[in-house]
Design a protein around this motif. Structure first.
Motif, PDB file in Angstrom:
ATOM      1  N   GLU A 148      -0.516   5.377  -0.521  1.00 17.83           N
ATOM      2  CA  GLU A 148       0.232   5.165  -1.764  1.00 17.83           C
ATOM      3  C   GLU A 148       1.048   3.875  -1.692  1.00 17.83           C
TER       4      GLU A 148
ATOM      5  N   ARG B  23      -1.307   1.021  -2.382  1.00 15.98           N
ATOM      6  CA  ARG B  23      -1.582   0.954  -3.822  1.00 15.98           C
ATOM      7  C   ARG B  23      -0.434   0.260  -4.560  1.00 15.98           C
TER       8      ARG B  23
ATOM      9  N   ALA C 286      -0.361  -3.454  -6.606  1.00 16.54           N
ATOM     10  CA  ALA C 286      -0.013  -3.485  -8.028  1.00 16.54           C
ATOM     11  C   ALA C 286       0.934  -4.633  -8.356  1.00 16.54           C
TER      12      ALA C 286
ATOM     13  N   LEU D  75      -9.893   3.598  -4.554  1.00 17.75           N
ATOM     14  CA  LEU D  75      -8.485   3.821  -4.876  1.00 17.75           C
ATOM     15  C   LEU D  75      -8.013   2.900  -5.985  1.00 17.75           C
ATOM     16  N   THR D  76      -8.410   1.628  -5.906  1.00 17.50           N
ATOM     17  CA  THR D  76      -7.981   0.657  -6.908  1.00 17.50           C
ATOM     18  C   THR D  76      -8.933  -0.527  -6.909  1.00 17.50           C
ATOM     19  N   GLY D  77      -9.010  -1.228  -8.038  1.00 13.29           N
ATOM     20  CA  GLY D  77      -9.854  -2.408  -8.148  1.00 13.29           C
ATOM     21  C   GLY D  77     -11.313  -2.056  -8.338  1.00 13.29           C
TER      22      GLY D  77
ATOM     23  N   GLU E   7     -10.847  -8.171  -8.655  1.00  9.86           N
ATOM     24  CA  GLU E   7      -9.636  -7.382  -8.456  1.00  9.86           C
ATOM     25  C   GLU E   7      -9.470  -6.994  -6.990  1.00  9.86           C
TER      26      GLU E   7
ATOM     27  N   THR F 110      -9.365  -4.711  -4.112  1.00 10.90           N
ATOM     28  CA  THR F 110     -10.117  -3.461  -4.090  1.00 10.90           C
ATOM     29  C   THR F 110      -9.843  -2.695  -2.802  1.00 10.90           C
TER      30      THR F 110
END
Length: 492
Positions: free
Chosen positions: A315, A318, A322, A364-366, A378, A380
């Protein structure tokens, strides 16, 4: 939508040097190789047209270097030191210009070069300026019996320095000063994507007093690279790049039995133990792998996290990502710019799609191209990554982080050593005994603990396994460009 100031980039492109080939004292815009239109990775637009160096330019440059070597090898070490120190001053003077060229040629944020990379380059120049008069021979154990036997450190001759596109100025600093300090001549072959910073660096070297022919630059592709490596008058090849290209270079070196230094790729592991200072470790774990859009051989692209803190770190990563600004490399607040080319972008996105298809981990992201004219991806992150997957085993050379948990110290070391790469390792822990213990067990060339700076000029840098062999930095770095001749004098 990423906003890129197209007018500013068009205006900035006027600063690009028209002539990117320097042979002897002559500046050339075109060689005999393939035509190449350089595309600004932030805009997707062609900003410079040229013809790359070919075999004809390589042969001419080698002949000029071989002639210049006779004078440079007997130049006083103190004079070589003066020149390298002056080059250091000129790099400092032109930092903002080199930062601009870097942003235009490979998308590196200008503030990144101005803020840290220029200081690194200057550090390497100063270090090897100081080494120029510190090469020593030895009197051997044969004296004082029948013979006086001693060794003479000698330069090799003409060195081919083949550098990558991701951090060309740092790569120049890791190769050129050591070779010049030892008395060698150097021919630099930058990648076709990054001809501008190398051309300016060599111009600064000439301004600093490097004689014509001692340092030359030939931007080119495979044709120039093969001609340079195979040339009978090239004494050594110092190559930084990919493993596949290194295999071809090594095979070509075999024809003339010339030695080579290889600084290749990596899939470095960053091990975070449950006693780590997470307030420092988490931002480092999230931001550092995205440095230069993930285009760095030593970046920690595998994140191994102790199970008790796994969710907390995930977390935290992440949240860190951001807040990272993806944007125009000429903007002051940009942390991460584009990848170097459309081909690189498509390759990286293909690897991301493969990870999804193979269910190598959970995204998780990207994971997508950012909406922009240029080649932006992005940041990632995949979590719960299968250690045997393509995602965990292969260098993607892009802004992609693979996260996986570990149970204990033995498990962490096994995961970290579970790839054929061995460039760098990273450890986050407050336990000093554990830090040293794990560092000794990691199968890699360099280990960095709790955010220690990497690629320091006084420390040898280089990998094992698929990450190459040979060292850059420290005394080992200059010894790569020296041979020791034995001399025996009869006393009877």
């Amino acid at each position: 939508m990423i906003s890129v100031d197209l007018e500013r980039h068009a205006e900035a492109a006027r600063a690009l040097p028209a002539e990117t080939l320097l042979i002897g004292g002559e500046r050339l815009r075109h060689g005999s190789g393939a035509a190449f239109g350089h595309v600004n990775p932030a805009t997707g637009r062609v900003q410079h047209e040229m013809r790359l160096a070919g075999a004809a330019e390589v042969d001419r440059a080698v002949r000029i270097a071989r002639a210049a070597f006779d004078g440079w090898r007997i130049t006083k070490p103190s004079r070589r030191a003066e020149i390298l120190n002056r080059l250091c001053e000129l790099v400092g003077r032109d930092t903002s210009h080199l930062a601009l060229l870097s942003a235009l040629e490979n998308g590196m944020p200008a503030r990144q070069f101005s803020g840290r990379q220029s200081a690194i380059v200057q550090g390497w120049l100063r270090y090897y300026a100081g080494m120029a008069d510190k090469l020593e021979g030895l009197v051997t154990a044969a004296w004082p019996a029948e013979n006086l036997e001693y060794t003479l450190p000698e330069p090799l001759g003409v060195v081919a320095a083949i550098i990558p596109w991701n951090a060309p100025v740092i790569s120049l600093a890791m190769k050129v000063p050591a070779a010049l300090a030892a008395g060698n001549c150097v021919i630099v072959k930058p990648a076709e994507f990054t001809p501008f910073t190398s051309a300016h660096f060599v111009r600064l070297a000439l301004e600093a007093g490097v004689p014509e022919g001692v340092l030359q630059v030939l931007p080119g592709g495979a044709e120039a690279g093969e001609a340079l490596v195979r040339h009978v008058d090239v004494a050594k090849v110092s190559f930084t790049g990919g493993t596949a290209a290194a295999r071809r270079v090594m095979a070509a070196c075999a024809d003339t039995l010339k030695p080579a230094l290889f600084e290749l790729g990596g899939k470095s592991a960053n091990i975070v133990f449950d006693d780590a200072d997470l307030a420092r470790a988490i931002p480092y774990c999230g931001a550092f792998p995205m440095n230069n859009a993930g285009q760095g051989c030593q970046l920690p692209t595998r994140l191994l996290v102790h199970e008790p803190i796994y969710e907390t770190v995930v977390e935290g990563v992440r949240g860190t990502l951001a807040h990272l600004k993806l944007g125009d490399p000429l903007a002051e607040d940009t942390f991460m710019g584009p990848v170097v080319s459309e081909g690189a972008m498509r390759r990286i996105l293909g690897d991301i799609d493969r990870a999804r298809t193979e269910r190598a981990g959970t995204l998780l992201t990207g994971g997508a191209r950012a909406e922009a004219a240029g080649w932006f991806i992005e940041p990632t992150v995949f979590v719960g990554v299968d250690p045997a997957s393509h995602l965990a085993q292969n260098e993607l050379f892009g802004p992609v982080l693979a996260v996986m948990p570990f149970k204990d110290e033995d498990h962490a070391v096994a995961l970290a050593n579970g790839t054929p790469w061995g460039l760098a390792g990273y450890v986050q822990t407050r336990d000093l005994g554990r830090a040293h213990r794990v560092a000794a067990r990691l199968n890699c060339g360099n280990v960095y603990i709790n955010g220690a700076m990497n690629v320091h000029p006084a420390a040898p840098f280089g990998g094992v396994g698929l990450s190459g062999f040979g060292k850059e930095g420290g005394r080992a770095g200059i010894e790569e460009y020296v041979r020791h001749k034995g001399v025996a004098v009869a006393l009877a």
